[in-house]
Design a protein around this motif. Structure first.
Motif, mmCIF file in Angstrom:
data_model
loop_
_atom_site.group_PDB
_atom_site.id
_atom_site.type_symbol
_atom_site.label_atom_id
_atom_site.label_comp_id
_atom_site.label_asym_id
_atom_site.label_seq_id
_atom_site.Cartn_x
_atom_site.Cartn_y
_atom_site.Cartn_z
ATOM 1 N N SER A 141 48.735 20.973 56.639
ATOM 2 C CA SER A 141 47.637 20.280 55.956
ATOM 3 C C SER A 141 47.087 19.144 56.812
ATOM 4 O O SER A 141 45.892 18.828 56.743
ATOM 5 C CB SER A 141 48.107 19.740 54.605
ATOM 6 O OG SER A 141 48.926 18.591 54.738
ATOM 7 N N LEU A 142 47.942 18.529 57.625
ATOM 8 C CA LEU A 142 47.467 17.477 58.531
ATOM 9 C C LEU A 142 46.508 18.049 59.567
ATOM 10 O O LEU A 142 45.458 17.473 59.848
ATOM 11 C CB LEU A 142 48.654 16.809 59.229
ATOM 12 C CG LEU A 142 49.672 16.087 58.364
ATOM 13 C CD1 LEU A 142 50.797 15.531 59.230
ATOM 14 C CD2 LEU A 142 49.031 14.968 57.574
ATOM 15 N N VAL A 143 46.883 19.185 60.134
ATOM 16 C CA VAL A 143 46.020 19.821 61.134
ATOM 17 C C VAL A 143 44.726 20.301 60.484
ATOM 18 O O VAL A 143 43.643 20.178 61.062
ATOM 19 C CB VAL A 143 46.756 20.997 61.807
ATOM 20 C CG1 VAL A 143 45.848 21.689 62.830
ATOM 21 C CG2 VAL A 143 48.028 20.500 62.502
ATOM 22 N N ALA A 144 44.827 20.819 59.263
ATOM 23 C CA ALA A 144 43.629 21.256 58.547
ATOM 24 C C ALA A 144 42.683 20.083 58.307
ATOM 25 O O ALA A 144 41.460 20.230 58.408
ATOM 26 C CB ALA A 144 44.019 21.908 57.220
ATOM 27 N N SER A 145 43.236 18.916 58.013
ATOM 28 C CA SER A 145 42.401 17.726 57.811
ATOM 29 C C SER A 145 41.695 17.337 59.108
ATOM 30 O O SER A 145 40.528 16.925 59.097
ATOM 31 C CB SER A 145 43.253 16.557 57.308
ATOM 32 O OG SER A 145 43.769 16.829 56.033
ATOM 33 N N GLN A 146 42.398 17.470 60.226
ATOM 34 C CA GLN A 146 41.786 17.177 61.521
ATOM 35 C C GLN A 146 40.656 18.153 61.819
ATOM 36 O O GLN A 146 39.578 17.760 62.278
ATOM 37 C CB GLN A 146 42.849 17.235 62.618
ATOM 38 C CG GLN A 146 43.903 16.145 62.512
ATOM 39 C CD GLN A 146 45.049 16.353 63.477
ATOM 40 O OE1 GLN A 146 45.260 17.451 63.993
ATOM 41 N NE2 GLN A 146 45.810 15.313 63.730
ATOM 42 N N LEU A 147 40.905 19.431 61.548
ATOM 43 C CA LEU A 147 39.865 20.434 61.779
ATOM 44 C C LEU A 147 38.677 20.199 60.850
ATOM 45 O O LEU A 147 37.519 20.365 61.248
ATOM 46 C CB LEU A 147 40.431 21.839 61.575
ATOM 47 C CG LEU A 147 39.444 22.996 61.747
ATOM 48 C CD1 LEU A 147 38.783 22.963 63.119
ATOM 49 C CD2 LEU A 147 40.147 24.337 61.519
ATOM 50 N N GLN A 148 38.956 19.810 59.628
ATOM 51 C CA GLN A 148 37.879 19.503 58.683
ATOM 52 C C GLN A 148 36.981 18.402 59.249
ATOM 53 O O GLN A 148 35.744 18.492 59.191
ATOM 54 C CB GLN A 148 38.476 19.060 57.353
ATOM 55 C CG GLN A 148 37.440 18.792 56.260
ATOM 56 C CD GLN A 148 38.100 18.285 54.999
ATOM 57 O OE1 GLN A 148 38.725 17.228 54.989
ATOM 58 N NE2 GLN A 148 37.978 19.050 53.930
ATOM 59 N N ALA A 149 37.604 17.370 59.816
ATOM 60 C CA ALA A 149 36.818 16.288 60.423
ATOM 61 C C ALA A 149 36.014 16.798 61.612
ATOM 62 O O ALA A 149 34.856 16.408 61.809
ATOM 63 C CB ALA A 149 37.747 15.151 60.847
ATOM 64 N N ASP A 150 36.614 17.693 62.418
ATOM 65 C CA ASP A 150 35.893 18.277 63.553
ATOM 66 C C ASP A 150 34.640 19.017 63.089
ATOM 67 O O ASP A 150 33.572 18.899 63.688
ATOM 68 C CB ASP A 150 36.791 19.271 64.308
ATOM 69 C CG ASP A 150 37.995 18.618 64.955
ATOM 70 O OD1 ASP A 150 37.942 17.397 65.201
ATOM 71 O OD2 ASP A 150 38.980 19.333 65.204
ATOM 72 N N LEU A 151 34.804 19.810 62.028
ATOM 73 C CA LEU A 151 33.703 20.643 61.552
ATOM 74 C C LEU A 151 32.621 19.829 60.856
ATOM 75 O O LEU A 151 31.480 20.279 60.751
ATOM 76 C CB LEU A 151 34.239 21.723 60.605
ATOM 77 C CG LEU A 151 35.260 22.681 61.214
ATOM 78 C CD1 LEU A 151 35.732 23.694 60.179
ATOM 79 C CD2 LEU A 151 34.683 23.391 62.426
ATOM 80 N N ARG A 152 32.984 18.646 60.390
ATOM 81 C CA ARG A 152 31.988 17.786 59.753
ATOM 82 C C ARG A 152 31.085 17.106 60.767
ATOM 83 O O ARG A 152 29.981 16.690 60.440
ATOM 84 C CB ARG A 152 32.696 16.709 58.918
ATOM 85 C CG ARG A 152 33.075 17.173 57.532
ATOM 86 C CD ARG A 152 33.765 16.080 56.782
ATOM 87 N NE ARG A 152 33.919 16.415 55.375
ATOM 88 C CZ ARG A 152 34.884 15.961 54.601
ATOM 89 N NH1 ARG A 152 35.795 15.143 55.103
ATOM 90 N NH2 ARG A 152 34.954 16.308 53.339
#
Length: 282
Positions: A141-152
């Motif tokens: 979930s931590l990595v997913a949050s990082q990817l979410q920020a990347d995609l934003r």
């Protein structure tokens, strides 16, 4: 204006970079995933990045909404996990041949949502036959949050090379909270657990105190949305993150949590997760 093709290529590059981080953080032997063109309304995505695979079985594989584990995660917008893929009854088995060729057993699929739409799905898997634990899912979930920020913020991503972290100070705090939650769950000293839970609450803003088991039979009374919220609580998501994942307001998330806790006869979200897990909800 950034073209759709350019945005999708940028998203795929971010996925590749974050997969490397996912494997490093979790120690999983196999990770893979892909970006969803046009968001979850598109209804499909292709697996375009893999680390640790032993064949080309997954390369370019198109995953359709509601099909297999990844398609279920795409459809529901919440993390999905199976301990024995071949025997799992909660998913379809469209991709069994590819999974068998990679000798994968326990697998999770983690959707990454941006502005209400699933923009990527990350997978983690093992070949050992052992289940993937909750701690690994929290790390994912931590990595997913990082990817979410990347995609934003795709315009901020460099054209080549690794994608920078979403925020090292914030990420470090989240990792510490995950570690603390693991210690709380593991300790048998009631007094120490209560003290650690109080510290966890102060730093996370969430109630982490452990209490006596609630009513597992009442888990059948939970609505689909209440279950979805608890699934995300189980992997360490905050109310704000849950609201973003499920396209709800924070107040609505809180209302679902209160309703679930009332039905399960518990007083905090952590206890609700324990009861839900004991009842086989996730």
């Amino acid at each position: 204006m950034v073209s759709v093709d350019t945005a999708h290529r940028t998203a795929e590059r971010a996925v590749r970079t974050r997969l490397t981080e996912l494997q490093r953080l979790t120690g999983l032997p196999v990770v893979f995933g892909g970006a969803v063109p046009g968001g979850s309304r598109e209804g499909r995505f292709a697996i375009t990045a893999q680390v640790g695979t032993i064949s080309d079985a997954l390369s370019g594989l198109v995953i359709r909404r509601g099909r297999g584990l990844g398609g279920t995660a795409l459809e529901r917008g919440v993390p999905c996990r199976v301990d024995d893929y071949a025997a799992a009854r909660a998913i379809t088995h469209d991709y069994d041949t590819m999974v068998a060729e990679e000798k994968l057993t326990s697998i999770f699929a983690f959707p990454v949502r941006v502005e209400g739409e699933v923009r990527s799905v990350l997978y983690g898997a093992v070949r050992s036959g052992d289940p993937i634990g909750d701690r690994t899912l929290r790390q994912a979930s931590l990595v997913a949050s990082q990817l979410q920020a990347d995609l934003r913020r795709p315009a901020d991503l460099p054209p080549d090379g690794p994608v920078g972290p979403a925020g090292p100070a914030d990420d470090g705090a989240r990792r510490a909270l995950v570690e603390l939650a693991d210690i709380i769950a593991a300790t048998s000293d009631d007094r120490l657990r209560e003290r650690l839970a109080r510290i966890h609450r102060e730093f996370s803003g969430a109630s982490a105190a452990l209490e006596a088991p609630g009513d597992t039979a009442a888990a059948e009374k939970l609505t689909r949305r209440e279950t979805d919220v608890l699934r995300l609580v189980a992997v360490g998501a905050s109310n704000v993150e849950i609201a973003d994942q499920l396209t709800l307001s924070v107040q609505t998330v809180k209302a679902y949590l209160r309703s679930a806790m009332r039905k399960l006869k518990v007083r905090n979200r952590t206890a609700a997760v324990h009861v839900g897990r004991a009842a086989g909800l996730f």
